[in-house]
Design a protein around this motif. Structure first.
Motif, PDB file in Angstrom:
ATOM      1  N   ALA A   1       0.871  -1.140   0.031  1.00 27.01           N
ATOM      2  CA  ALA A   1       0.054  -0.140   0.043  1.00 27.01           C
ATOM      3  C   ALA A   1       0.849   1.284   0.055  1.00 27.01           C
ATOM      4  CB  ALA A   1      -0.830   0.120   1.277  1.00 27.01           C
ATOM      5  N   LEU A   2       0.846   2.080  -1.158  1.00 23.73           N
ATOM      6  CA  LEU A   2       1.628   3.045  -1.182  1.00 23.73           C
ATOM      7  C   LEU A   2       1.022   4.662  -1.015  1.00 23.73           C
ATOM      8  CD1 LEU A   2       3.039   2.103  -4.891  1.00 23.73           C
ATOM      9  CD2 LEU A   2       4.209   1.810  -2.340  1.00 23.73           C
ATOM     10  N   GLY A   3       1.282   4.846   0.508  1.00 23.17           N
ATOM     11  CA  GLY A   3       0.429   6.417   0.882  1.00 23.17           C
ATOM     12  C   GLY A   3      -0.417   5.940   1.939  1.00 23.17           C
ATOM     13  N   ARG A   4      -0.283   7.132   2.761  1.00 20.07           N
ATOM     14  CA  ARG A   4      -1.481   7.207   3.928  1.00 20.07           C
ATOM     15  C   ARG A   4      -2.861   6.778   3.422  1.00 20.07           C
ATOM     16  NH1 ARG A   4      -4.975  11.012   5.808  1.00 20.07           N
ATOM     17  NH2 ARG A   4      -4.106  12.270   4.266  1.00 20.07           N
ATOM     18  N   PHE A   5      -3.506   7.353   2.587  1.00 23.89           N
ATOM     19  CA  PHE A   5      -4.709   7.245   2.275  1.00 23.89           C
ATOM     20  C   PHE A   5      -4.956   5.999   1.730  1.00 23.89           C
ATOM     21  CE2 PHE A   5      -8.183   7.091  -0.989  1.00 23.89           C
ATOM     22  CZ  PHE A   5      -9.317   7.750  -0.294  1.00 23.89           C
ATOM     23  N   ALA A   6      -4.369   5.143   0.696  1.00 27.66           N
ATOM     24  CA  ALA A   6      -4.209   3.921   0.527  1.00 27.66           C
ATOM     25  C   ALA A   6      -4.288   2.905   1.751  1.00 27.66           C
ATOM     26  CB  ALA A   6      -3.106   3.448  -0.742  1.00 27.66           C
ATOM     27  N   ALA A   7      -3.430   3.151   2.436  1.00 21.13           N
ATOM     28  CA  ALA A   7      -3.237   2.305   3.508  1.00 21.13           C
ATOM     29  C   ALA A   7      -4.489   2.447   4.484  1.00 21.13           C
ATOM     30  CB  ALA A   7      -2.149   2.729   4.361  1.00 21.13           C
ATOM     31  N   GLN A   8      -5.091   3.576   4.715  1.00 25.29           N
ATOM     32  CA  GLN A   8      -6.206   3.736   5.525  1.00 25.29           C
ATOM     33  C   GLN A   8      -7.495   3.096   4.945  1.00 25.29           C
ATOM     34  OE1 GLN A   8      -6.214   7.892   6.382  1.00 25.29           O
ATOM     35  NE2 GLN A   8      -4.756   7.834   8.236  1.00 25.29           N
ATOM     36  N   SER A   9      -7.438   3.030   3.586  1.00 22.50           N
ATOM     37  CA  SER A   9      -8.695   2.805   2.828  1.00 22.50           C
ATOM     38  C   SER A   9      -8.735   1.109   2.964  1.00 22.50           C
ATOM     39  CB  SER A   9      -8.663   3.128   1.507  1.00 22.50           C
ATOM     40  OG  SER A   9      -8.588   4.586   1.336  1.00 22.50           O
ATOM     41  N   LEU A  10      -7.342   0.554   2.777  1.00 19.46           N
ATOM     42  CA  LEU A  10      -7.444  -0.887   2.525  1.00 19.46           C
ATOM     43  C   LEU A  10      -7.609  -1.341   4.210  1.00 19.46           C
ATOM     44  CD1 LEU A  10      -4.624  -1.336   0.186  1.00 19.46           C
ATOM     45  CD2 LEU A  10      -6.677  -1.623  -0.524  1.00 19.46           C
TER      46      LEU A  10
ATOM     47  N   ARG B   1       4.828  -3.477   9.894  1.00 21.46           N
ATOM     48  CA  ARG B   1       4.254  -4.611  10.348  1.00 21.46           C
ATOM     49  C   ARG B   1       3.370  -5.067   9.319  1.00 21.46           C
ATOM     50  NH1 ARG B   1      -0.195  -3.087  13.967  1.00 21.46           N
ATOM     51  NH2 ARG B   1       0.026  -1.039  13.252  1.00 21.46           N
ATOM     52  N   VAL B   2       3.037  -6.416   9.371  1.00 24.92           N
ATOM     53  CA  VAL B   2       2.452  -7.179   8.407  1.00 24.92           C
ATOM     54  C   VAL B   2       0.839  -6.955   8.668  1.00 24.92           C
ATOM     55  CG1 VAL B   2       2.077  -9.001   7.216  1.00 24.92           C
ATOM     56  CG2 VAL B   2       4.335  -8.407   7.742  1.00 24.92           C
ATOM     57  N   HIS B   3      -0.019  -6.431   7.505  1.00 24.37           N
ATOM     58  CA  HIS B   3      -1.366  -6.357   7.762  1.00 24.37           C
ATOM     59  C   HIS B   3      -2.180  -7.365   6.853  1.00 24.37           C
ATOM     60  CE1 HIS B   3      -0.778  -2.607  10.339  1.00 24.37           C
ATOM     61  NE2 HIS B   3       0.172  -2.361   9.198  1.00 24.37           N
ATOM     62  N   GLU B   4      -3.357  -7.429   6.604  1.00 26.23           N
ATOM     63  CA  GLU B   4      -3.918  -8.131   5.647  1.00 26.23           C
ATOM     64  C   GLU B   4      -5.087  -7.428   5.205  1.00 26.23           C
ATOM     65  OE1 GLU B   4      -6.659 -12.178   6.606  1.00 26.23           O
ATOM     66  OE2 GLU B   4      -4.384 -12.504   6.885  1.00 26.23           O
ATOM     67  N   TYR B   5      -5.492  -7.725   3.681  1.00 28.48           N
ATOM     68  CA  TYR B   5      -6.506  -7.179   3.121  1.00 28.48           C
ATOM     69  C   TYR B   5      -6.940  -8.382   2.012  1.00 28.48           C
ATOM     70  CZ  TYR B   5      -9.423  -4.677  -0.448  1.00 28.48           C
ATOM     71  OH  TYR B   5     -10.390  -4.390  -0.945  1.00 28.48           O
ATOM     72  N   GLU B   6      -8.233  -8.723   2.311  1.00 30.80           N
ATOM     73  CA  GLU B   6      -8.918  -9.841   1.519  1.00 30.80           C
ATOM     74  C   GLU B   6      -7.963 -11.313   1.443  1.00 30.80           C
ATOM     75  OE1 GLU B   6     -11.974  -9.811  -0.160  1.00 30.80           O
ATOM     76  OE2 GLU B   6     -12.140  -7.729   0.782  1.00 30.80           O
ATOM     77  N   GLY B   7      -7.570 -11.400   2.651  1.00 22.64           N
ATOM     78  CA  GLY B   7      -6.558 -12.499   2.804  1.00 22.64           C
ATOM     79  C   GLY B   7      -5.460 -12.531   2.379  1.00 22.64           C
ATOM     80  N   VAL B   8      -5.105 -11.424   1.708  1.00 25.41           N
ATOM     81  CA  VAL B   8      -3.521 -11.300   1.477  1.00 25.41           C
ATOM     82  C   VAL B   8      -2.641 -10.361   2.290  1.00 25.41           C
ATOM     83  CG1 VAL B   8      -2.035 -10.321  -0.491  1.00 25.41           C
ATOM     84  CG2 VAL B   8      -4.204 -11.420  -1.025  1.00 25.41           C
TER      85      VAL B   8
END
Length: 347
Positions: free
Chosen positions: A278-287, A300-307
């Motif tokens: 995720a590139l940028g604050r807005f993309a990270a907050q949205s995902l 840290r490692v996060h997750e979106y849709e199992g990825v």
């Protein structure tokens, strides 16, 4: 008979059987044994009355009228009748059938009088709300299946393939961003890539060319990928959270993100990446559905849709803040390690 009784009879105040000069035989009470004996006496009384001389002053009295009205003509009688009665008589003469005499009601027989009276019809019950149900609107008739009104099409984005999804995005009007866009920015790269890079929204150059991460920020991103032995279009797919440019490069509104997110979810499902950056604050907050700062989300490692998801800076930010390039490099190294742990590079 005394004179005073004769005067009472003349004035109509005598007993009923001598009023208006009625014959005594008609006025006698029927079925009475004394009626036959009273006839001669009554006849004599009437004769006495006729023989008594009348004063001239009594010529217009009630006594003379009682005898003269029998000799009057029908026209004269009608003239003396009060107005309401005269009107009825005139109407009867004009339409005799309408005033035909109805048979008089017969008296109840002795047997009927002896029998107890039957109860009349019961009073109707009071009205209830059900009695006024016919005032309600009639139900609409059901239509056959072939004539039923068409329903709104369901949101089937999750079932679209690549070509149908790209066409849907190109013609999208889900939010107001479609009003000012030049081109939609669908995404570019390897549709079977293991790496997926997601930015926030198209800028001016992206809106003009219809491709994400172009210009100086795009060149910097290409250099970052090259340091990982990656290249645009080779095992990498690049997309944005928002597919249309917000006016003035403002941040997208929450409703705009919500209406556009199904497209990104479908892209992730089709690509099936092993790592997302995720590139940028807005993309990270949205995902990640968070309001945390990019500093708190990095490392840290996060997750979106199992990825697995790794958060890093946007290339446009790094062009203005050169001292954070080292941090961005650390983020890319964490993404590479996570990718390898997920089995990346084994295809």
């Amino acid at each position: 008979m005394p004179l005073d009784e004769i005067a009472l009879e003349e004035l109509g105040l005598a007993p009923r059987w001598v009023r208006k000069g009625m014959p005594a035989a008609q006025a006698a009470v029927p079925n009475d044994g004394r009626a036959a004996d009273a006839v001669p006496e009554v006849a004599g009384s009437v004769a006495s009355v006729a023989a008594v001389p009348r004063p001239a002053a009594q010529s217009g009295s009630a006594a003379s009228d009682s005898f003269s009205d029998r000799a009057a003509t029908p026209a004269q009688r009608q003239a003396d009748v009060p107005p309401p009665v005269a009107q009825r008589v005139a109407a009867q003469a004009a339409e005799p059938d309408a005033f035909a005499q109805k048979p008089a009601p017969q008296a109840p027989s002795a047997r009927a009088a002896a029998e107890p009276m039957q109860a009349g019809p019961e009073e109707p019950p009071p009205l209830t709300e059900d009695d006024f149900a016919w005032f309600d609107a009639a139900p609409e008739p059901s239509l056959p299946h072939d004539q039923a009104p068409a329903r709104a099409p369901r949101d089937d984005v999750a079932t679209l393939d690549w070509d149908a999804l790209a066409e849907r995005v190109a013609s999208c009007t889900r939010c107001r961003l479609c009003e000012k866009r030049t081109n939609t920015v669908f995404g570019v790269g390897d549709r079977a890539a293991e790496w997926m890079l997601i930015g926030e929204a198209p800028g001016e150059n992206e809106d003009r060319l219809g491709e994400p991460f172009v210009g100086q920020a795009g060149k910097l991103l290409d250099n970052m990928l090259r340091s990982l032995s990656l290249a645009r279009g080779e095992n990498v797919y690049i997309a944005n959270v928002i597919k249309c440019r917000p006016p003035g490069n403002r941040n997208p509104e929450p409703d705009e993100v919500a209406r556009c997110e199904p497209y990104l979810q479908r892209q992730v499902a089709l690509v099936k990446p092993k790592i997302i950056v995720a590139l940028g604050r807005f993309a990270a907050q949205s995902l990640l559905k968070t309001e945390g700062s990019i500093a708190s989300l990095r490392g840290r490692v996060h997750e979106y849709e199992g990825v697995p998801v790794i958060v890093s800076y946007h290339p446009a930010y790094l062009l203005r803040s050169l001292h954070d390039k080292s941090k961005a490099w650390a983020d890319l190294c964490l993404a590479r390690d996570t990718w390898r742990a997920a089995g990346g590079g084994e295809r």
